[in-house]
Scaffold this active site. Structure first.
Site, PDB file in Angstrom:
ATOM      1  N   GLY A 207       0.857  -1.180   0.000  1.00  0.00           N
ATOM      2  CA  GLY A 207       0.000   0.000   0.000  1.00  0.00           C
ATOM      3  C   GLY A 207       0.890   1.224   0.000  1.00  0.00           C
ATOM      4  O   GLY A 207       1.331   1.689  -1.054  1.00  0.00           O
TER       5      GLY A 207
ATOM      6  N   ASP B  47       1.828  14.857  -7.625  1.00  0.00           N
ATOM      7  CA  ASP B  47       1.993  16.280  -7.287  1.00  0.00           C
ATOM      8  C   ASP B  47       0.831  17.091  -7.852  1.00  0.00           C
ATOM      9  O   ASP B  47       0.482  18.150  -7.343  1.00  0.00           O
ATOM     10  CB  ASP B  47       3.316  16.827  -7.855  1.00  0.00           C
ATOM     11  CG  ASP B  47       4.515  16.156  -7.199  1.00  0.00           C
ATOM     12  OD1 ASP B  47       4.326  15.486  -6.167  1.00  0.00           O
ATOM     13  OD2 ASP B  47       5.634  16.301  -7.731  1.00  0.00           O
TER      14      ASP B  47
ATOM     15  N   GLU C 200      -4.175   8.234  -2.289  1.00  0.00           N
ATOM     16  CA  GLU C 200      -3.129   9.090  -2.881  1.00  0.00           C
ATOM     17  C   GLU C 200      -2.094   9.500  -1.838  1.00  0.00           C
ATOM     18  O   GLU C 200      -1.659  10.656  -1.772  1.00  0.00           O
ATOM     19  CB  GLU C 200      -3.744  10.299  -3.584  1.00  0.00           C
ATOM     20  CG  GLU C 200      -4.731   9.819  -4.639  1.00  0.00           C
ATOM     21  CD  GLU C 200      -4.769  10.616  -5.901  1.00  0.00           C
ATOM     22  OE1 GLU C 200      -3.847  11.414  -6.145  1.00  0.00           O
ATOM     23  OE2 GLU C 200      -5.723  10.411  -6.657  1.00  0.00           O
ATOM     24  N   GLY C 201      -1.729   8.531  -1.011  1.00  0.00           N
ATOM     25  CA  GLY C 201      -0.759   8.776   0.054  1.00  0.00           C
ATOM     26  C   GLY C 201      -1.485   9.132   1.331  1.00  0.00           C
ATOM     27  O   GLY C 201      -2.189  10.145   1.374  1.00  0.00           O
TER      28      GLY C 201
HETATM   29  C1  LIG Z   1     -11.733   3.924  -1.199  1.00  0.00           C
HETATM   30  C2  LIG Z   1     -10.317   3.676  -1.613  1.00  0.00           C
HETATM   31  C3  LIG Z   1      -9.934   3.927  -2.912  1.00  0.00           C
HETATM   32  C4  LIG Z   1      -8.628   3.663  -3.327  1.00  0.00           C
HETATM   33  N1  LIG Z   1      -8.282   3.826  -4.644  1.00  0.00           N
HETATM   34  C5  LIG Z   1      -7.073   3.383  -5.074  1.00  0.00           C
HETATM   35  C6  LIG Z   1      -6.754   3.349  -6.473  1.00  0.00           C
HETATM   36  O1  LIG Z   1      -7.533   3.781  -7.327  1.00  0.00           O
HETATM   37  N2  LIG Z   1      -5.568   2.815  -6.850  1.00  0.00           N
HETATM   38  C7  LIG Z   1      -4.665   2.315  -5.951  1.00  0.00           C
HETATM   39  O2  LIG Z   1      -3.616   1.833  -6.366  1.00  0.00           O
HETATM   40  N3  LIG Z   1      -4.931   2.360  -4.615  1.00  0.00           N
HETATM   41  C8  LIG Z   1      -6.107   2.858  -4.157  1.00  0.00           C
HETATM   42  N4  LIG Z   1      -6.399   2.860  -2.816  1.00  0.00           N
HETATM   43  C9  LIG Z   1      -5.419   2.361  -1.882  1.00  0.00           C
HETATM   44  C10 LIG Z   1      -4.788   3.445  -1.039  1.00  0.00           C
HETATM   45  O3  LIG Z   1      -3.960   4.258  -1.824  1.00  0.00           O
HETATM   46  C11 LIG Z   1      -4.050   2.745   0.092  1.00  0.00           C
HETATM   47  O4  LIG Z   1      -5.034   2.231   0.971  1.00  0.00           O
HETATM   48  C12 LIG Z   1      -3.098   3.636   0.826  1.00  0.00           C
HETATM   49  O5  LIG Z   1      -2.007   3.919   0.001  1.00  0.00           O
HETATM   50  C13 LIG Z   1      -2.578   3.011   2.110  1.00  0.00           C
HETATM   51  O6  LIG Z   1      -2.064   1.751   1.882  1.00  0.00           O
HETATM   52  P1  LIG Z   1      -2.529   0.517   2.776  1.00  0.00           P
HETATM   53  O7  LIG Z   1      -3.999   0.492   2.768  1.00  0.00           O
HETATM   54  O8  LIG Z   1      -1.814  -0.713   2.348  1.00  0.00           O
HETATM   55  O9  LIG Z   1      -2.067   0.899   4.221  1.00  0.00           O
HETATM   56  P2  LIG Z   1      -0.605   0.684   4.927  1.00  0.00           P
HETATM   57  O10 LIG Z   1       0.418   1.116   3.987  1.00  0.00           O
HETATM   58  O11 LIG Z   1      -0.599  -0.756   5.365  1.00  0.00           O
HETATM   59  O12 LIG Z   1      -0.752   1.644   6.103  1.00  0.00           O
HETATM   60  C14 LIG Z   1      -1.514   1.367   7.282  1.00  0.00           C
HETATM   61  C15 LIG Z   1      -1.308   2.545   8.221  1.00  0.00           C
HETATM   62  O13 LIG Z   1       0.107   2.659   8.553  1.00  0.00           O
HETATM   63  C16 LIG Z   1       0.574   3.967   8.221  1.00  0.00           C
HETATM   64  N5  LIG Z   1       1.940   3.895   7.706  1.00  0.00           N
HETATM   65  C17 LIG Z   1       2.404   3.102   6.702  1.00  0.00           C
HETATM   66  N6  LIG Z   1       3.721   3.324   6.503  1.00  0.00           N
HETATM   67  C18 LIG Z   1       4.093   4.281   7.385  1.00  0.00           C
HETATM   68  C19 LIG Z   1       5.318   4.957   7.670  1.00  0.00           C
HETATM   69  N7  LIG Z   1       6.427   4.684   7.003  1.00  0.00           N
HETATM   70  N8  LIG Z   1       5.335   5.883   8.649  1.00  0.00           N
HETATM   71  C20 LIG Z   1       4.199   6.180   9.358  1.00  0.00           C
HETATM   72  N9  LIG Z   1       3.009   5.569   9.139  1.00  0.00           N
HETATM   73  C21 LIG Z   1       2.956   4.644   8.163  1.00  0.00           C
HETATM   74  C22 LIG Z   1      -0.375   4.474   7.157  1.00  0.00           C
HETATM   75  O14 LIG Z   1      -0.395   5.886   7.105  1.00  0.00           O
HETATM   76  C23 LIG Z   1      -1.715   3.885   7.617  1.00  0.00           C
HETATM   77  O15 LIG Z   1      -2.262   4.695   8.603  1.00  0.00           O
HETATM   78  C24 LIG Z   1      -7.679   3.175  -2.387  1.00  0.00           C
HETATM   79  C25 LIG Z   1      -8.069   2.965  -1.048  1.00  0.00           C
HETATM   80  C26 LIG Z   1      -9.355   3.204  -0.665  1.00  0.00           C
HETATM   81  C27 LIG Z   1      -9.736   2.942   0.776  1.00  0.00           C
END
Ligand SMILES: Cc1cc2nc3c(=O)[nH]c(=O)nc-3n(C[C@H](O)[C@H](O)[C@H](O)COP(=O)(O)OP(=O)(O)OC[C@H]3O[C@@H](n4cnc5c(N)ncnc54)[C@H](O)[C@@H]3O)c2cc1C
Length: 436
Positions: free
Chosen positions: A164, A287, A413-414
């Protein structure tokens, strides 16, 4: 670069019909669409499509001009196109106030309904990636469709169960089959916005990120265009969500999914450092799109704030700007704080966007506005529910819905945390490995 705090007249004019649509088409459908999660707001989609097509056409022309320039030897600069449904699209070449106009429109549409806004057809994030690194032939093959015919959706699939925030951990593989001259994709993509509409419900496409060499980390990651109807690209699930329920969020299984060699965007060669333009170019699109997410957040926050302010005014609680804070009631002070938080986020968004329009580096500002807007909208909408008491918690009002719609802006988007990291790295001059 000068920053204009007054909304330019041209944008005010553009906003008038958008406000009408937000008020009269989006808001009345809000509750019904939210209650029926996988229902499409078709009336709205068809109403927006002619306008989207025009924007897509202008965007395609700008993209072709840039791609031709790049093919003729000029270096590609990763210049990014904001792209998000209606939105696609300004194109820096059209410059001036194109991005500024865009964020105003998105703010207004999200004030109408953030989930319905996300259903606007268009090449969206997938189109942005194609525009950023595609050849003129690829732009024609993949983006022309968004300028004609029935509504179509584009999407971008990066996230996986194990990847993610840490995009370098992508497990989906792309293997080249020299005999058939095809790439074979295998893996699972989750949370893909508009994935089902792109692959199953229209002649759209999804840009899928896969690794051609796992040991190379980010350098091995490449974008591939998977078109609607490609065998082996299967929609396995559509999420049921807390908020933005009108928006389709899909899981895509890639099971020996074969795409022509020409569907790889950019270079197949695994290059590290400055040579890795494909991945960096695609990342650059964030960006441009993070201020768009910030604007959407602010639209939701403004909806909640204005509604709360107006309802409380009817009971005699008015905002008083000329009194010192200690003479205000707590509720009045809360209202002022809500407004101030939204203003702060909006000013940061305008700055990030003005830099983009001026073709200046905006990574720091883009992440800053996204962090601020994500936090502000989450807090403001919760405050709205709090101030309106039990009524705010019921489905009689849309306030509880706005609270649910808010949080996503702090996730996709991050996440807020990841964008905070980007801000910290940029200010302190740390690399990705020094501060993670
Ligand atoms: C409704 C919805 C639509 C989406 N649409 C898209 C899309 O079109 N395309 C796509 O590719 N993705 C999409 N996403 C995915 C979204 O971009 C990811 O959910 C997001 O990037 C976070 O990744 P993750 O869910 O794996 O969380 P993780 O990366 O597992 O993070 C879990 C938590 O840990 C925190 N965390 C992680 N790493 C760190 C760090 N180094 N330091 C501090 N905190 C940290 C995060 O901020 C978060 O709070 C979508 C998600 C949702 C819910």
């Amino acid at each position: 670069m000068t920053i204009e705090f007054k909304t330019p007249e041209a944008i005010e004019k553009q906003l008038q019909p958008v406000r009408t649509v937000a008020e009269n088409v989006m808001r009345p459908e809000s509750r019904h669409i939210d209650d029926h999660e996988h229902l499409r707001p078709l009336k709205f989609v068809h109403m927006m499509w002619p306008q989207v097509r025009q924007m897509e056409l202008a965007n395609l022309e700008a993209g072709l001009a840039r791609a031709h320039k790049s093919t003729n030897g000029d270096s590609q600069n990763g210049d990014s196109q904001p792209s998000n449904g209606l939105v696609s699209k300004s194109g820096s070449e059209r410059a001036g106030i194109a991005n500024l106009s865009l964020v105003h429109m998105i703010e207004m549409l999200s004030w109408g309904d953030a989930g319905v806004y996300l259903c606007i057809p268009g090449s969206a994030l997938g189109g942005a990636a194609i525009n950023a690194v595609g050849t003129p032939q690829q732009l024609e093959r993949f983006l022309r469709r968004f300028t004609e015919g029935d509504p179509k959706w584009g999407a971008m699939a990066m996230t996986e169960p194990q990847a993610g925030s840490d995009t370098s951990n992508i497990q989906t593989t792309a293997t080249f089959d020299a005999q058939s001259n095809e790439w074979v994709l295998n893996g699972q993509k989750i949370f893909c916005t508009s994935g089902k509409m792109a692959l199953e419900e229209s002649d759209g496409l999804v840009v899928v990120w896969a690794t051609v060499d796992k040991s190379a980390g980010r350098a091995g990651m490449k974008p591939f265009v998977v078109e609607a109807g490609t065998p082996g690209a299967i929609i396995a699930k559509v999420e049921e969500k807390l908020g933005i329920r009108a928006s389709d969020t899909a899981t895509i299984i890639l099971d020996n999914c074969r795409v022509p060699a020409e569907n790889l965007l950019g270079d197949a060669e695994v290059k590290t450092g400055h040579g890795n333009k494909g991945f960096k170019g695609a990342m650059k699109t964030f960006d441009a799109t993070r201020p768009i997410v910030a604007a959407s957040a602010i639209g939701v926050g403004r909806a909640a704030f204005e509604y709360t302010r107006d309802l409380l005014a009817k009971t005699g609680v008015r905002m008083e700007y000329d009194k010192p804070r200690w003479k205000l009631s707590t509720v009045q002070a809360d209202l002022l704080e809500m407004e101030a938080q939204l203003h702060a986020a909006w000013l940061l968004t305008l700055k990030a966007t003005a830099l983009l329009d001026a073709k200046q580096e905006n990574q720091l500002d883009s992440s800053m506005c996204k962090v601020k807007a994500g936090k502000a909208v989450t807090w403001v909408t919760q405050k709205a529910v709090e101030l309106l008491g039990p009524l705010g918690y019921t489905t009689e009002l849309l306030v509880e819905k706005w609270m649910r719609d808010a949080k996503i802006n702090d996730i996709y988007e991050g996440t807020g945390q990841i964008n905070t990291l980007i801000v910290a790295r940029t200010i302190l001059g740390y690399t990705r490995t020094q501060l993670k």
